[in-house]
Design a protein around this motif. Structure first.
Motif, PDB file in Angstrom:
ATOM      1  N   LYS A   1       7.648  78.506  41.783  1.00  0.00           N
ATOM      2  CA  LYS A   1       8.621  78.382  40.709  1.00  0.00           C
ATOM      3  C   LYS A   1       8.360  77.129  39.875  1.00  0.00           C
ATOM      4  O   LYS A   1       8.583  77.099  38.670  1.00  0.00           O
ATOM      5  CB  LYS A   1      10.039  78.377  41.292  1.00  0.00           C
ATOM      6  CG  LYS A   1      10.490  79.797  41.618  1.00  0.00           C
ATOM      7  CD  LYS A   1      11.826  79.889  42.316  1.00  0.00           C
ATOM      8  CE  LYS A   1      12.131  81.343  42.613  1.00  0.00           C
ATOM      9  NZ  LYS A   1      13.243  81.524  43.536  1.00  0.00           N
ATOM     10  N   ILE A   2       7.869  76.103  40.492  1.00  0.00           N
ATOM     11  CA  ILE A   2       7.469  74.941  39.702  1.00  0.00           C
ATOM     12  C   ILE A   2       6.323  75.338  38.775  1.00  0.00           C
ATOM     13  O   ILE A   2       6.304  75.009  37.584  1.00  0.00           O
ATOM     14  CB  ILE A   2       7.049  73.782  40.624  1.00  0.00           C
ATOM     15  CG1 ILE A   2       8.275  73.258  41.377  1.00  0.00           C
ATOM     16  CG2 ILE A   2       6.389  72.683  39.829  1.00  0.00           C
ATOM     17  CD1 ILE A   2       7.906  72.305  42.506  1.00  0.00           C
ATOM     18  N   LEU A   3       5.383  76.070  39.320  1.00  0.00           N
ATOM     19  CA  LEU A   3       4.252  76.511  38.515  1.00  0.00           C
ATOM     20  C   LEU A   3       4.715  77.408  37.378  1.00  0.00           C
ATOM     21  O   LEU A   3       4.209  77.334  36.257  1.00  0.00           O
ATOM     22  CB  LEU A   3       3.263  77.277  39.406  1.00  0.00           C
ATOM     23  CG  LEU A   3       2.338  76.430  40.283  1.00  0.00           C
ATOM     24  CD1 LEU A   3       1.539  77.309  41.229  1.00  0.00           C
ATOM     25  CD2 LEU A   3       1.405  75.587  39.430  1.00  0.00           C
ATOM     26  N   ARG A   4       5.647  78.255  37.659  1.00  0.00           N
ATOM     27  CA  ARG A   4       6.151  79.169  36.638  1.00  0.00           C
ATOM     28  C   ARG A   4       6.738  78.399  35.478  1.00  0.00           C
ATOM     29  O   ARG A   4       6.499  78.701  34.317  1.00  0.00           O
ATOM     30  CB  ARG A   4       7.180  80.098  37.240  1.00  0.00           C
ATOM     31  CG  ARG A   4       7.832  81.037  36.221  1.00  0.00           C
ATOM     32  CD  ARG A   4       8.757  82.038  36.873  1.00  0.00           C
ATOM     33  NE  ARG A   4       9.967  81.391  37.396  1.00  0.00           N
ATOM     34  CZ  ARG A   4      10.992  82.075  37.874  1.00  0.00           C
ATOM     35  NH1 ARG A   4      10.966  83.389  37.890  1.00  0.00           N
ATOM     36  NH2 ARG A   4      12.030  81.430  38.349  1.00  0.00           N
ATOM     37  N   CYS A   5       7.588  77.409  35.794  1.00  0.00           N
ATOM     38  CA  CYS A   5       8.185  76.626  34.722  1.00  0.00           C
ATOM     39  C   CYS A   5       7.133  75.834  33.955  1.00  0.00           C
ATOM     40  O   CYS A   5       7.237  75.645  32.744  1.00  0.00           O
ATOM     41  CB  CYS A   5       9.240  75.681  35.293  1.00  0.00           C
ATOM     42  SG  CYS A   5      10.839  76.458  35.430  1.00  0.00           S
TER      43      CYS A   5
ATOM     44  N   ASP B   1      18.047  69.832  38.112  1.00  0.00           N
ATOM     45  CA  ASP B   1      16.832  69.790  37.304  1.00  0.00           C
ATOM     46  C   ASP B   1      16.235  71.186  37.274  1.00  0.00           C
ATOM     47  O   ASP B   1      15.448  71.567  38.134  1.00  0.00           O
ATOM     48  CB  ASP B   1      15.846  68.783  37.898  1.00  0.00           C
ATOM     49  CG  ASP B   1      14.597  68.674  37.060  1.00  0.00           C
ATOM     50  OD1 ASP B   1      13.629  68.061  37.518  1.00  0.00           O
ATOM     51  OD2 ASP B   1      14.591  69.205  35.939  1.00  0.00           O
ATOM     52  N   THR B   2      16.639  71.909  36.291  1.00  0.00           N
ATOM     53  CA  THR B   2      16.096  73.255  36.148  1.00  0.00           C
ATOM     54  C   THR B   2      14.899  73.274  35.221  1.00  0.00           C
ATOM     55  O   THR B   2      14.129  74.219  35.210  1.00  0.00           O
ATOM     56  CB  THR B   2      17.167  74.198  35.591  1.00  0.00           C
ATOM     57  OG1 THR B   2      17.693  73.653  34.384  1.00  0.00           O
ATOM     58  CG2 THR B   2      18.288  74.392  36.583  1.00  0.00           C
ATOM     59  N   ARG B   3      14.754  72.280  34.466  1.00  0.00           N
ATOM     60  CA  ARG B   3      13.646  72.261  33.509  1.00  0.00           C
ATOM     61  C   ARG B   3      12.285  72.270  34.181  1.00  0.00           C
ATOM     62  O   ARG B   3      11.361  72.926  33.741  1.00  0.00           O
ATOM     63  CB  ARG B   3      13.745  71.017  32.630  1.00  0.00           C
ATOM     64  CG  ARG B   3      14.856  71.052  31.619  1.00  0.00           C
ATOM     65  CD  ARG B   3      14.508  71.967  30.504  1.00  0.00           C
ATOM     66  NE  ARG B   3      15.604  72.140  29.603  1.00  0.00           N
ATOM     67  CZ  ARG B   3      15.453  72.213  28.289  1.00  0.00           C
ATOM     68  NH1 ARG B   3      14.255  72.089  27.768  1.00  0.00           N
ATOM     69  NH2 ARG B   3      16.515  72.384  27.552  1.00  0.00           N
ATOM     70  N   SER B   4      12.218  71.490  35.223  1.00  0.00           N
ATOM     71  CA  SER B   4      10.926  71.418  35.900  1.00  0.00           C
ATOM     72  C   SER B   4      10.756  72.546  36.898  1.00  0.00           C
ATOM     73  O   SER B   4       9.686  72.700  37.477  1.00  0.00           O
ATOM     74  CB  SER B   4      10.806  70.088  36.645  1.00  0.00           C
ATOM     75  OG  SER B   4      11.817  70.035  37.647  1.00  0.00           O
ATOM     76  N   GLY B   5      11.777  73.295  37.053  1.00  0.00           N
ATOM     77  CA  GLY B   5      11.667  74.377  38.010  1.00  0.00           C
ATOM     78  C   GLY B   5      11.958  73.962  39.421  1.00  0.00           C
ATOM     79  O   GLY B   5      11.722  74.722  40.356  1.00  0.00           O
ATOM     80  N   TRP B   6      12.483  72.735  39.540  1.00  0.00           N
ATOM     81  CA  TRP B   6      12.794  72.262  40.881  1.00  0.00           C
ATOM     82  C   TRP B   6      13.924  73.088  41.481  1.00  0.00           C
ATOM     83  O   TRP B   6      13.902  73.424  42.669  1.00  0.00           O
ATOM     84  CB  TRP B   6      13.152  70.778  40.807  1.00  0.00           C
ATOM     85  CG  TRP B   6      13.443  70.146  42.128  1.00  0.00           C
ATOM     86  CD1 TRP B   6      14.603  69.572  42.515  1.00  0.00           C
ATOM     87  CD2 TRP B   6      12.543  69.988  43.220  1.00  0.00           C
ATOM     88  NE1 TRP B   6      14.497  69.094  43.780  1.00  0.00           N
ATOM     89  CE2 TRP B   6      13.224  69.340  44.234  1.00  0.00           C
ATOM     90  CE3 TRP B   6      11.183  70.360  43.429  1.00  0.00           C
ATOM     91  CZ2 TRP B   6      12.624  69.027  45.458  1.00  0.00           C
ATOM     92  CZ3 TRP B   6      10.597  70.058  44.646  1.00  0.00           C
ATOM     93  CH2 TRP B   6      11.321  69.408  45.647  1.00  0.00           C
ATOM     94  N   ILE B   7      14.913  73.358  40.606  1.00  0.00           N
ATOM     95  CA  ILE B   7      16.017  74.237  41.012  1.00  0.00           C
ATOM     96  C   ILE B   7      16.040  75.411  40.042  1.00  0.00           C
ATOM     97  O   ILE B   7      15.938  75.218  38.832  1.00  0.00           O
ATOM     98  CB  ILE B   7      17.372  73.500  40.987  1.00  0.00           C
ATOM     99  CG1 ILE B   7      17.475  72.546  42.160  1.00  0.00           C
ATOM    100  CG2 ILE B   7      18.504  74.497  41.043  1.00  0.00           C
ATOM    101  CD1 ILE B   7      18.845  71.941  42.306  1.00  0.00           C
ATOM    102  N   THR B   8      16.187  76.554  40.573  1.00  0.00           N
ATOM    103  CA  THR B   8      16.377  77.749  39.740  1.00  0.00           C
ATOM    104  C   THR B   8      17.800  78.227  39.960  1.00  0.00           C
ATOM    105  O   THR B   8      18.202  78.523  41.091  1.00  0.00           O
ATOM    106  CB  THR B   8      15.397  78.862  40.158  1.00  0.00           C
ATOM    107  OG1 THR B   8      14.082  78.330  40.178  1.00  0.00           O
ATOM    108  CG2 THR B   8      15.470  80.006  39.204  1.00  0.00           C
ATOM    109  N   LEU B   9      18.544  78.251  38.847  1.00  0.00           N
ATOM    110  CA  LEU B   9      19.952  78.614  38.981  1.00  0.00           C
ATOM    111  C   LEU B   9      20.209  80.001  38.386  1.00  0.00           C
ATOM    112  O   LEU B   9      19.625  80.361  37.357  1.00  0.00           O
ATOM    113  CB  LEU B   9      20.836  77.596  38.260  1.00  0.00           C
ATOM    114  CG  LEU B   9      20.882  76.188  38.858  1.00  0.00           C
ATOM    115  CD1 LEU B   9      21.656  75.256  37.942  1.00  0.00           C
ATOM    116  CD2 LEU B   9      21.533  76.205  40.229  1.00  0.00           C
ATOM    117  N   ILE B  10      21.103  80.733  38.999  1.00  0.00           N
ATOM    118  CA  ILE B  10      21.615  81.970  38.406  1.00  0.00           C
ATOM    119  C   ILE B  10      23.120  81.820  38.233  1.00  0.00           C
ATOM    120  O   ILE B  10      23.783  81.169  39.058  1.00  0.00           O
ATOM    121  CB  ILE B  10      21.289  83.215  39.266  1.00  0.00           C
ATOM    122  CG1 ILE B  10      21.792  83.053  40.687  1.00  0.00           C
ATOM    123  CG2 ILE B  10      19.804  83.495  39.268  1.00  0.00           C
ATOM    124  CD1 ILE B  10      21.645  84.325  41.494  1.00  0.00           C
TER     125      ILE B  10
END
Lengths: 213, 636
Positions: free
Chosen positions: A199-203, B158-167
């Motif tokens: 998911k980090i890679l995806r972003c 921090d959703t920008r970096s993809g550290w957390i993915t929120l729904i």
């Protein structure tokens, strides 16, 4: 005559080449998105399995359960917090994910074998879920192989994390259950790592699509 | 007095001890318990505990933790940031994918208490903060409003970096409702809500969840009021209502105008029986006898003055040979009956046309023979047998009267013995024969009359009833007796005045052999058969009368065992059909039942075995046929 045929042939070849190139190049972001979904599913399955097992787990087993540091994949150096994780390069992240996934190929077979005769009330459901885990793991591995081809040479390296447990996970009922639970907990963590890395890679790959992250 | 003192002392002591006890009871602290640990953004986390009893002394709590790969025990770095009985782990102290073993210790002067250790991994205890900056706006799509809800993730995540993915998930409800409407928005940060009630006030809330974690709390409520688009909606409804009401009224009016037709359509009237002169009520209430008698109309047959068109056509063929006289009659109602066999009563049937030909008669004779069996309740069959009465010169007419059960269609026509009957001014012989015929007719008709339940009966006059009654004989076993009785019954009728004895002689005269058809015009009230000569020739009739002019019929061939009169044409070998059997059945009271003779095997006219005429001549020479001599005859 031959000259015209030759020009026609070269033109045709060029057109075909362009088409193949256009058709075959799926954007990495889409590939990563697909891989992230697969890893998400994988982790969800493992979480459900753990909950199923815990529902009837003997309370004594918790005390003597081996520590997670004894997972066979603990030797792999993975980031421990966000700063560290964000500093890892994409290819390294992918390599880590692939290594972890690869490391669980054999243990899943062992888990599947032992799930057949697991002395647990939900044995049937557990066995089915293990089967699903294997399938998802395999398809994710294939997808990551495709991805690695597009992300540079660093992504190609896979650390070897051999599993030494064999197919026997316990002699008696208690040890069987304990080892089964321990293996599953290790897998749960590792699948979460894989999911996080992807998911980090995806972003990172979806810079044009901020709403993705 | 003493009691009072004791009570006071006890009270004081009690108070002292209670005060003392509370103060003196100290114990080590109770065991604390870690309630939960949560991380809002996968970077820090907080643990809360619940202290046990403090044992009456000031108790302090401490949290110690150990990371999975080392044995070093650390104490909680921050007890205050997260509030009371909490421990906050900042970023520095937080490691993910590492198991923490956390224990809380409660300490007071008397001792310490350890809580149960808890193993946690930070990545599994993520519960983010609620979404922030929730905005709800009303927007319009082709005239219809909708709500657009937008929000932002919690600032710490921090959703920008993809550290957390929120729904995300949001819920909407009207202010006055109790139930929320849930919508899952996935990873998007914007959502549209349609199908709004105009003028309604809505409440919107949003929450979020990491991909593998816990749901956050709901955000603060946002209020929004939808503007009115009342008129547009209602005007359409008003139009529809008016239109449908209008249509409904028109339909009702149409139904009202056509209610009679509708009534006939839905509930068609039940047809009632249409029998002229038939009393429905009597049928419902009365017995069979009464019904039978009810069918008999008093003014039947119609008088000449009134019912010229309804005259019964009867063919009477009277032959008055020297020996015999056979009268064949066929009452009109026979014709009627056989005609009516298939259809209902035809009141207006003149009868003449249908029964007007000998061919018809023959056919009917054939039919009648077939259906003879079926009739059980026809008018009585009068079986008259020609009897031989050497002494009595009475000529008998033997014939089978077809049962008046006309439904059987049994009309038997006889190859009658033709007598050269002139008109109504016959010679005495003729008169006699005519009277005989009349008698016969009356016999037959009366027999018909007495049949219950026949439609033909209704045409018969009451006068015949008497005949029937008089003719009714209980169990007439022998036709001979029957005939004799009948004849006697009829003797009162004009016959007695006739010199009957002269008849045989007259009948035998060969000069009278010429045959002539006579047609019975009608039967008058005095039971006289009025005859008319018939001009028309007859067609071919099989078995029955075939009466070419000049031929003599009505020669009785004999009577068979079934008491059937067999007639033959004189000079011919084959006989004609007789066909009417009559039996009296006493069981039916006044009425006679027809006996169906077994003639079905010969649907055509009766065929008789040929008999030598000469042989028969002798016994028939008198015109009487003795049943005893009928052995060789066949029945029709």
């Amino acid at each position: 005559m031959a000259h015209s045929r030759g020009t026609n042939g070269s033109k045709l070849f060029t057109i075909v080449l362009y088409m193949v190139a256009a058709c075959s190049s799926i954007p990495i972001s889409d590939l990563l998105d697909r891989a992230s979904q697969g890893s998400d599913k994988l982790h969800s399955l493992s979480t459900t399995l753990t909950q199923d097992l815990d529902s009837h787990f003997p309370s004594t087993g918790r005390v003597i359960m081996p520590r997670p540091s004894m997972c066979h994949t603990s030797s792999l150096q993975t980031p421990n917090d966000k700063e560290q994780a964000l500093q890892v390069s994409e290819s390294d992240l992918l390599s880590l994910a692939r290594s972890l996934l690869q490391a669980w190929e054999d243990p899943l077979v062992a888990l599947s074998t032992s799930a057949n005769t697991l002395p647990h009330p939900a044995q049937g459901a557990i066995f089915n879920k293990i089967q699903e885990l294997q399938e998802h793991s395999k398809s994710l591995g294939d997808g990551l192989n495709v991805l690695s081809g597009k992300m540079g040479p660093g992504a190609q390296t896979i650390s070897s994390l051999p599993y030494m447990g064999g197919n026997e996970i316990g002699q008696d009922r208690i040890s069987q259950l304990i080892n089964f639970n321990f293996l599953l907990s290790c897998f749960r963590r590792d699948s979460h790592k894989i999911d996080s890395f992807l998911k980090i890679l995806r972003c990172r790959a979806a810079k044009m699509l901020p709403e993705m992250c | 007095m003493m009691r009072k003192v004791i009570a006071v002392i006890l009270l004081v002591l009690l108070l002292f001890f209670t005060a003392h006890s509370t103060g003196n009871l100290h114990s080590p602290p109770g065991k604390p318990a870690l309630t939960s640990c949560r991380s809002p953004e996968k970077e820090t986390f907080t643990c809360w505990w619940k202290p046990g009893s403090d044992g009456g002394m000031p108790t302090s709590h401490a949290l110690y933790y150990r990371k999975e790969s080392s044995e070093t025990v650390y104490e909680c770095p921050d007890y205050h940031t997260a509030g009371e009985n909490s421990c906050f782990f900042n970023k520095k102290d937080t490691s993910i994918w590492v198991n923490y073993n956390i224990t809380v210790v409660a300490t007071n002067a008397l001792g310490r208490a350890f809580s149960d250790p808890v193993e946690i991994d930070v990545v599994y205890i993520v519960k983010p903060n609620p979404p922030e900056k929730v905005t709800v706006t009303v927007m319009e799509d082709k005239g219809w409003p909708f709500l657009r809800v937008s929000w932002e993730p919690p600032h710490k995540a921090d959703t920008r970096s993809g550290w957390i993915t929120l729904i995300y998930e949001l819920r909407v409800k009207l202010e006055e409702d109790n139930d929320w409407e849930m919508h899952l928005a996935g990873q998007q940060k914007m959502f549209n809500i349609f199908s709004l009630r105009s003028g309604g006030k809505y409440l919107v809330e949003v929450r979020c969840k990491p991909d593998h974690g816990f749901w956050s709390e709901w955000s603060s409520t946002s209020y929004i009021k939808v503007p009115d688009y009342f008129h547009r909606e209602k005007s359409a409804w008003i139009l529809i209502t008016v239109f449908s009401a209008f249509t409904f009224l028109i339909l009702v009016w149409l139904l009202h105008m056509n209610r009679h037709n509708l009534k006939h359509c839905i509930l068609p009237p039940v047809p009632g029986p249409k029998i002229k002169g038939f009393d429905k009520q009597l049928l419902k209430n009365g017995k069979s006898n009464e019904i039978c008698s009810a069918l008999v109309m008093p003014d039947f047959p119609p008088t000449a003055s009134s019912n010229d068109d309804d005259l019964l056509v009867e063919y009477l063929e009277v032959y008055i040979p020297g020996e015999q006289e056979l009268v064949l009659e066929e009452s009109k109602d026979l014709h009627h009956g056989c005609l009516k066999s298939e259809s209902s009563t035809s009141d207006s049937d003149s009868g003449r046309g249908s029964c007007d030909s000998h061919t018809l008669l023959t056919d009917k004779c054939g039919e009648a023979k077939e259906e003879r069996r079926q009739t059980d309740q026809g008018c009585s069959q009068i079986r008259t047998e020609a009897q031989r009465r050497p002494k009595d010169a009475l000529t008998y007419a033997h014939g089978d009267v077809v049962s008046s059960n006309m439904s059987s269609g049994r009309v038997k026509t006889w190859p009658s013995v033709f007598s050269p009957l002139p008109r109504y001014s016959p010679s005495p012989l003729d008169q006699q024969s005519s009277l005989q015929m009349a008698k016969q007719h009356s016999l037959s008709t009366s027999s018909y009359l007495t049949q219950p339940g026949h439609s033909a009966k209704e045409a018969l006059g009451q006068s015949y009833r008497d005949f029937c009654l008089s003719g009714k004989q209980p169990h007439l076993l022998t036709p001979q007796t029957l005939v004799s009785r009948k004849l006697q019954a009829h003797s009162d009728v004009n016959i007695s005045s006739i010199g009957l004895k002269r008849a045989p002689a007259g009948l035998r005269s060969p000069a009278l052999r010429t045959t002539e058809y006579v047609e019975v015009q009608r039967v008058n009230n005095e039971d006289m058969v009025l005859l008319q000569p018939v001009v028309s020739g007859c067609g071919r009739m099989e078995g029955c009368f075939q009466v070419p002019q000049g031929e003599v019929y009505s020669k009785v061939k004999g009577v068979d065992s079934d008491n059937v009169l067999l007639l033959q044409r004189e000079g011919m070998e084959e006989d004609r059909c007789p066909c009417v059997d009559q039996e009296t059945n006493e069981g039916t009271g006044n009425c006679h039942t027809l006996n169906t003779v077994s003639n079905t095997r010969k649907p055509s006219a009766c065929i008789y075995t040929a008999m030598p005429v000469e042989d028969e001549m002798a016994p028939i020479v008198n015109g009487y046929v003795d049943s005893a001599n009928m052995c060789t005859l066949h029945t029709c």
